[in-house]
Design an enzyme around this catalytic site. Sequence first.
Site, mmCIF file in Angstrom:
data_model
loop_
_atom_site.group_PDB
_atom_site.id
_atom_site.type_symbol
_atom_site.label_atom_id
_atom_site.label_comp_id
_atom_site.label_asym_id
_atom_site.label_seq_id
_atom_site.Cartn_x
_atom_site.Cartn_y
_atom_site.Cartn_z
ATOM 1 N N GLU A 1 0.771 -1.215 -0.090
ATOM 2 C CA GLU A 1 -0.070 0.083 -0.003
ATOM 3 C C GLU A 1 0.798 1.281 -0.165
ATOM 4 O O GLU A 1 0.630 2.220 -0.688
ATOM 5 C CB GLU A 1 -0.871 -0.097 1.270
ATOM 6 C CG GLU A 1 -1.784 -0.845 1.252
ATOM 7 C CD GLU A 1 -1.419 -2.483 1.808
ATOM 8 O OE1 GLU A 1 -0.371 -2.659 2.066
ATOM 9 O OE2 GLU A 1 -2.532 -3.210 2.126
ATOM 10 N N LYS B 1 3.809 1.792 -1.446
ATOM 11 C CA LYS B 1 4.343 2.080 -2.735
ATOM 12 C C LYS B 1 3.247 2.860 -3.563
ATOM 13 O O LYS B 1 3.244 3.904 -4.012
ATOM 14 C CB LYS B 1 4.724 0.715 -3.234
ATOM 15 C CG LYS B 1 5.191 1.045 -4.874
ATOM 16 C CD LYS B 1 5.478 -0.644 -5.351
ATOM 17 C CE LYS B 1 5.997 -0.289 -6.865
ATOM 18 N NZ LYS B 1 7.196 0.166 -6.852
ATOM 19 N N ILE C 1 26.965 -4.831 -21.426
ATOM 20 C CA ILE C 1 27.065 -5.663 -20.437
ATOM 21 C C ILE C 1 26.183 -6.661 -20.209
ATOM 22 O O ILE C 1 26.341 -7.666 -19.628
ATOM 23 C CB ILE C 1 26.813 -4.606 -19.311
ATOM 24 C CG1 ILE C 1 27.836 -3.617 -19.222
ATOM 25 C CG2 ILE C 1 27.057 -5.625 -17.876
ATOM 26 C CD1 ILE C 1 29.309 -4.089 -19.306
ATOM 27 N N SER D 1 21.997 -6.508 -20.627
ATOM 28 C CA SER D 1 20.704 -6.365 -21.070
ATOM 29 C C SER D 1 20.476 -5.322 -22.138
ATOM 30 O O SER D 1 21.354 -4.152 -21.805
ATOM 31 C CB SER D 1 19.927 -5.993 -19.804
ATOM 32 O OG SER D 1 20.511 -4.848 -18.900
ATOM 33 N N GLU E 1 29.303 -6.097 -2.142
ATOM 34 C CA GLU E 1 28.091 -5.867 -0.985
ATOM 35 C C GLU E 1 28.176 -6.725 0.004
ATOM 36 O O GLU E 1 27.361 -6.392 1.144
ATOM 37 C CB GLU E 1 26.769 -6.122 -2.003
ATOM 38 C CG GLU E 1 26.458 -4.751 -2.714
ATOM 39 C CD GLU E 1 25.011 -4.973 -3.284
ATOM 40 O OE1 GLU E 1 25.007 -4.620 -4.454
ATOM 41 O OE2 GLU E 1 24.134 -5.747 -2.825
ATOM 42 N N HIS F 1 31.365 -9.253 -14.439
ATOM 43 C CA HIS F 1 31.017 -7.763 -14.496
ATOM 44 C C HIS F 1 30.579 -7.398 -13.020
ATOM 45 O O HIS F 1 30.040 -8.233 -12.331
ATOM 46 C CB HIS F 1 29.693 -7.505 -15.328
ATOM 47 C CG HIS F 1 29.051 -6.288 -15.208
ATOM 48 N ND1 HIS F 1 29.684 -5.079 -15.598
ATOM 49 C CD2 HIS F 1 28.102 -5.693 -14.300
ATOM 50 C CE1 HIS F 1 29.004 -3.952 -15.244
ATOM 51 N NE2 HIS F 1 28.058 -4.235 -14.420
ATOM 52 N N GLU G 1 31.907 -0.556 -13.573
ATOM 53 C CA GLU G 1 31.558 0.622 -13.810
ATOM 54 C C GLU G 1 32.516 1.831 -13.414
ATOM 55 O O GLU G 1 33.138 1.740 -12.217
ATOM 56 C CB GLU G 1 30.379 1.061 -12.571
ATOM 57 C CG GLU G 1 29.592 2.306 -12.555
ATOM 58 C CD GLU G 1 28.394 2.162 -11.720
ATOM 59 O OE1 GLU G 1 27.613 1.134 -11.589
ATOM 60 O OE2 GLU G 1 28.155 3.307 -10.902
ATOM 61 N N HIS H 1 23.395 5.207 -15.849
ATOM 62 C CA HIS H 1 22.444 5.683 -14.960
ATOM 63 C C HIS H 1 21.519 6.998 -15.229
ATOM 64 O O HIS H 1 20.617 7.413 -14.650
ATOM 65 C CB HIS H 1 22.659 5.846 -13.428
ATOM 66 C CG HIS H 1 23.530 4.761 -13.160
ATOM 67 N ND1 HIS H 1 22.615 3.531 -12.630
ATOM 68 C CD2 HIS H 1 24.894 4.274 -12.948
ATOM 69 C CE1 HIS H 1 23.772 2.621 -12.271
ATOM 70 N NE2 HIS H 1 25.146 3.146 -12.322
HETATM 71 N N1 GLN Z 1 24.121 -8.637 -17.200
HETATM 72 C C1 GLN Z 1 23.318 -7.807 -16.201
HETATM 73 C C2 GLN Z 1 22.858 -6.672 -17.086
HETATM 74 O O1 GLN Z 1 23.178 -6.253 -18.383
HETATM 75 C C3 GLN Z 1 24.212 -7.280 -15.365
HETATM 76 C C4 GLN Z 1 23.581 -6.280 -14.524
HETATM 77 C C5 GLN Z 1 24.068 -5.723 -13.301
HETATM 78 O O2 GLN Z 1 25.280 -5.843 -13.001
HETATM 79 N N2 GLN Z 1 23.507 -5.217 -12.236
HETATM 80 O O3 GLN Z 1 21.598 -6.169 -16.906
HETATM 81 ZN ZN ZN Z 2 26.442 -3.438 -13.491
#
Ligand code: GLN
Ligand code: ZN
Length: 722
Positions: A16, A18, A398, A400, A572, A607, A631, A660
């Site tokens: 709710e 969101k 990368i 997607s 992370e 990556h 990145e 981004h």
């Molecule tokens: N292979 C993924 C993409 O291109 C990598 C995404 C990521 O590192 N968060 O979406």
């Molecule tokens: Zn990434």
Amino acid sequence: MKTYAYGFPRIGKNREYKKLIESYWKGKISREELGRGMDNLQREIVGIYEGHVDNFPIGEMSLYDNMLDTALILGLYRAESLDEYFALCRGKDALEMTKWFNTNYHYLVPDFDAASDSVLRLLWNKQLEYLEKFGKGIPYIIGPFTFLKLSKGIKERDFRDKLIEAAGVYRQIVSAFERVHIDEPALVMELSDEEIDLVEEAYKIIDGADKIDLFTYYDEVDFPGRLFNLPVSGIGLDFVHGKGRLREYILENGFPGDKRLIAGVIDGRNVWRANLKEVASLVEELSGKVASLEISNAGPLYHIPVTREGEELDSALLERLSFAMEKLEELRAVADLVSGKASAEIAGVVVKGGENEAVRGRLLALTERDFKKPLGYSERRRIQDEKLKLPLFPSTTIGSYPQTPDVRKMRADFKKGKITEERYREYIDSKIREVIAFQEDIGLDVLVHGEFERSDMVEFFAEKLEGIATTKRGWIVSYGTRCYRPPIIHSDVYRPEDMTVREITYAQSLTDKPVKGMLTGPVTILAWSFVREDLPVSEVAYQIALALQDEVRALEAANISIVQIDEPAFRERAPIKRGEWDEYFSWAVRAFNLATVAKPETQIHTHMCYSEFGEIIKHIGEMDFDVISIEATRSRGDIIESFEGVDFERQIGLGVWDIHSPAVPTVEDMMKIVERALKVIPKENFWINPDCGLKTRGWEETKLSLENLVGLVKRLREENIS
Ligand code: GLN
Ligand code: ZN
């Protein structure tokens, strides 16, 4: 035995929260409606707390983030209207966002350099507002040390002054109430003696010896003696996360008689039912040494979903689960057990995760050699160069490509059973054809299939692997109003069939250029899921790694020559305390290496997203990949520096396009990054790629940016091959 709970998820049973806030953003509801909706949500949570526990905070609710709210309370920023508030959260003037400790929550980072006013003063009495409106609960605030420690733009030499200044404001806040709930999770970090001195100094100023309940969590505090002497009335400790040192300390040294100990004994970060009998015996042990003891959750509950009720999971799994609501019931149950109101019989049941003999056998048979590739990097390099014949400065993306609304709709329709699997596959294939043709037209060297069949890089594999469940409504907040559903790794993990081979080989059949196989790495799958605790986490990681290794083999067998294993969550998942890093990275690196054992001619890529590389470069060096993409656009200076001191022999692609933002980088923008990088990284090892996947971008800017990226490559080759 009194109970105390905190951090109950703000999102509501059906998200709710969101829906409410996002409707306001879209102009569908008024300010008043938003206000009423938020009050209802808060009232519901107060009701839940009241129904289960004796003590709880009020004012944890936020329209976006509590670090931002604290900054507003302290006058660091001004937001006179809702829209000014939301401007700080999203859009072009928003605060930067970063991970909250080692959780998957992201907070807005207060920035003393960019703030409207860096002199702290009480500007928003949020606590009073909430207390007046709801009439119960202990006014809640993030503590001054955590607030400043997690802010940016404070010079080291100014830290003390700022903390003292902040303490003055907290003193004012505390003086207005009978009791205050202060969260200081930063006290579990590895602090210097000077920092601990400062904490003592600040709390002396705040002067809430008979009022403050001070909560620490996510790990153990390393200086219990000094912590226990702070002038506060109650201290919340985490007895779930950590190495059991606090328990030992208290059993040996006791606990000050003038304070309440609020013992965090029910895990707020994972979804498993506790062994209540064990918990009760810990509580009994403590109560022998502590005059005034209460029990609470360990870590705020917003890291887990609201309730398991309504989930359609295997009943054996459902039995093992405990979400926020159920955790409150567990607290109650422990209190009852301890005070003899309940029988201990039911309390000791622990259901174990499913065991798979084949998986266990493979794991047992693993030897050191199984974690190593047959040939070292330099030998592989020769073989791969020979086979792939890639030009200097190979270009790639990368993984997607834009996940446009039609892609998402198709996937949703397929999941709901509105379209057949056949129809869905045809659609995915048509997208693959488009994206392969697009990449060939533009002139990229190493292609990808676009990941159109994946909603999320972890969920996709969680659905394909046995031993991992996905939930219907197990949402947790990631940041602001953004929610996601972490999968649950509950049993031995294995791969019943190929997961990615169909799409990748289809893509490869359409082109003569290499198409990268695309997998999510074992550590990232772990980091973004809830993980079973009846096995050491390293073993869970190796199980996933073996399943991925099988997929790599299947891709090899289908003549795929490059495979990328993404590990964006590698850093992370590292523990809060640096002292524990080696232990973590040792199994994390091994899991990655196990997953990527491949033929020497198969080029392994990885990556990672973030840019603070310096601190983990040593461990990156232990990962046996051939090419890494990272990145780099937003902090190119730092990242290149981290490669300066080390002899990094492998190939690397530093992102040249900040994905981004929708802004299209020019050839010159990108050239600047490359020029700086080439001072440190030899050109033979340098790849050209964007910062990350293009999933969130539109086609428009993708096309223009990639055209420029290929233009950059052309220019580099002209300049370098004469
Ligand atoms: N292979 C993924 C993409 O291109 C990598 C995404 C990521 O590192 N968060 O979406
Ligand atoms: Zn990434």
